[in-house]
Write an enzyme that holds these catalytic residues in place. Structure first.
Site, PDB file in Angstrom:
ATOM      1  N   VAL A  21       0.842  -1.199   0.000  1.00  0.00           N
ATOM      2  CA  VAL A  21       0.000   0.000   0.000  1.00  0.00           C
ATOM      3  C   VAL A  21       0.882   1.256   0.000  1.00  0.00           C
ATOM      4  CG1 VAL A  21      -2.068  -1.047   0.995  1.00  0.00           C
ATOM      5  CG2 VAL A  21      -0.311  -0.116   2.524  1.00  0.00           C
TER       6      VAL A  21
ATOM      7  N   LYS B  92      -6.833  -0.994   2.162  1.00  0.00           N
ATOM      8  CA  LYS B  92      -7.274  -2.304   1.684  1.00  0.00           C
ATOM      9  C   LYS B  92      -8.480  -2.677   2.535  1.00  0.00           C
ATOM     10  CE  LYS B  92      -4.082  -5.443   0.917  1.00  0.00           C
ATOM     11  NZ  LYS B  92      -2.855  -6.260   1.064  1.00  0.00           N
TER      12      LYS B  92
END
Length: 137
Positions: free
Chosen positions: A92, A118
């Site tokens: 990420v 997420k």
């Protein structure tokens, strides 16, 4: 100099002030993408939510109700959607950096804050992710 000679007093120059700014934002942009380090994350897309806030220098002169005179959030969203379809990203943090780079390509953007989440990474959490802030150098 005596106080009887005020005409000989000169003002110091004022410091140049920063350009005025405003914020452009994209909230809750949902994309499905391949992201993650685990094998199952490399095989199946998962939902990711992005929140982006750009600090942008104001346009010099009138905007004239013309989107060419503003930083266009649609252009940014399209570039992000293109990015996430082109490649698998492991982290990420990497996605956040790439999104920040997209935003900082516009010369009027002076700062960007990117939040990447997420949404299905942990069963017991609504989301996991990262928030970064990057400034134009």
């Amino acid at each position: 100099m005596s106080t009887s000679e005020p005409h000989k007093i000169t003002s110091l120059p004022l410091a140049e002030t920063d350009a005025t700014t405003h914020e452009v934002f994209i909230n809750d942009l949902l994309v499905n993408m391949l992201i993650g380090v685990y094998e199952h994350e490399k095989l199946k897309e998962q939902p990711v939510r992005l929140n982006i806030v750009l600090t942008v220098r104001d346009h010099i002169g009138p905007i004239n109700d013309d989107y060419h005179n503003v930083v266009c959030y649609e252009t940014i969203a399209k570039a992000i959607k293109k990015l996430v379809k082109e490649e698998h990203i492991n982290l990420v943090e990497t996605l956040a950096e790439k999104v920040a780079d997209i935003c900082l390509k516009n010369q009027r953007t002076v700062r960007v804050r990117v939040k990447v989440e997420k949404l299905q990474a942990l069963a017991d959490a609504g989301s996991v992710g990262v928030v970064i802030t990057r400034n134009r150098r």
